[in-house]
Design a protein around this motif. Structure first.
Motif, PDB file in Angstrom:
ATOM      1  N   HIS A  83     -24.679  -0.983  18.600  1.00 42.02           N
ATOM      2  CA  HIS A  83     -25.301  -0.239  19.696  1.00 42.02           C
ATOM      3  C   HIS A  83     -25.155   1.245  19.388  1.00 42.02           C
ATOM      4  N   PRO A  84     -26.158   2.063  19.737  1.00 40.56           N
ATOM      5  CA  PRO A  84     -26.089   3.486  19.406  1.00 40.56           C
ATOM      6  C   PRO A  84     -25.137   4.284  20.301  1.00 40.56           C
ATOM      7  N   ASP A  85     -24.626   3.654  21.342  1.00 32.80           N
ATOM      8  CA  ASP A  85     -23.812   4.361  22.331  1.00 32.80           C
ATOM      9  C   ASP A  85     -22.456   3.692  22.496  1.00 32.80           C
ATOM     10  N   GLU A  86     -21.500   4.488  22.971  1.00 30.35           N
ATOM     11  CA  GLU A  86     -20.196   3.935  23.332  1.00 30.35           C
ATOM     12  C   GLU A  86     -20.344   3.233  24.673  1.00 30.35           C
ATOM     13  N   PRO A 122     -19.650   3.335  19.289  1.00 30.28           N
ATOM     14  CA  PRO A 122     -21.053   3.317  18.855  1.00 30.28           C
ATOM     15  C   PRO A 122     -21.179   2.969  17.378  1.00 30.28           C
ATOM     16  N   ASN A 123     -22.314   2.359  17.041  1.00 28.91           N
ATOM     17  CA  ASN A 123     -22.703   2.101  15.652  1.00 28.91           C
ATOM     18  C   ASN A 123     -21.689   1.302  14.849  1.00 28.91           C
ATOM     19  N   THR A 145     -29.632   3.498  25.579  1.00 29.88           N
ATOM     20  CA  THR A 145     -28.900   2.500  24.827  1.00 29.88           C
ATOM     21  C   THR A 145     -29.872   1.566  24.120  1.00 29.88           C
TER      22      THR A 145
END
Length: 160
Positions: A83-86, A122-123, A145
């Motif tokens: 996922h690109p976000d925390e 993230p990531n 997200t």
């Protein structure tokens, strides 16, 4: 017997509390409440068949705080993804099995029983599954997200 000064101070304090409560009620339009009966589940096309989502707060595609619930059926497998976000996740019901890594390895799966809280950076490549029961978890984060699959063939959005 309390002094007149103490009584006046108490009256001032109670009046201040009353005004603060009134102001809080005036702002109640900003207050959100979602009861279990309010939750509307929908298919989640970005995950394998059977996954469902309920958006409780915010928007997944816009900047800002969001909170969702995800429901996974028994025997569900979530391929390697990130996922690109925390985000923070709390298991609401069932037992979730998840691990970090760029290759599915069931020996690495960690058990997340009901009530477990986790912080997902993230990531980071990860994979997950459910076993003999449905699992519901709640995620909060700051959008936008999304979900990215390591292997594009695992992405159900590519099958259309």
């Amino acid at each position: 017997m309390p002094s007149l000064k103490a009584v006046i101070g108490l009256i001032f304090l109670l009046t201040s509390i009353g005004l603060s409560c009134a102001k809080a009620q005036e702002r109640s339009a900003d207050y959100e409440r979602v009861t279990p009966a309010d939750i509307k589940w929908a298919p989640l096309p970005s995950m394998p068949k059977g996954a469902q989502i309920a958006v409780l707060h915010g928007s997944l595609s816009k900047p800002g705080l969001f909170t969702i619930r995800v429901k996974l059926p028994p025997h569900f497998k979530l391929p390697v993804h990130s996922h690109p976000d925390e985000r923070v996740r709390t298991i609401i019901s069932g037992t979730y099995y998840s691990a970090i890594g760029d290759k599915v390895d069931e020996a690495k799966l960690m058990v997340f029983p009901t009530g477990t809280f986790s912080n997902v950076p993230p990531n980071v490549w990860q994979f997950a599954e459910t076993k003999d029961e449905e699992v519901v978890f709640q995620i909060s984060g700051v959008g936008p997200t999304g979900i990215n699959y390591l292997n594009p063939a695992d992405d159900p959005r590519n099958s259309h």
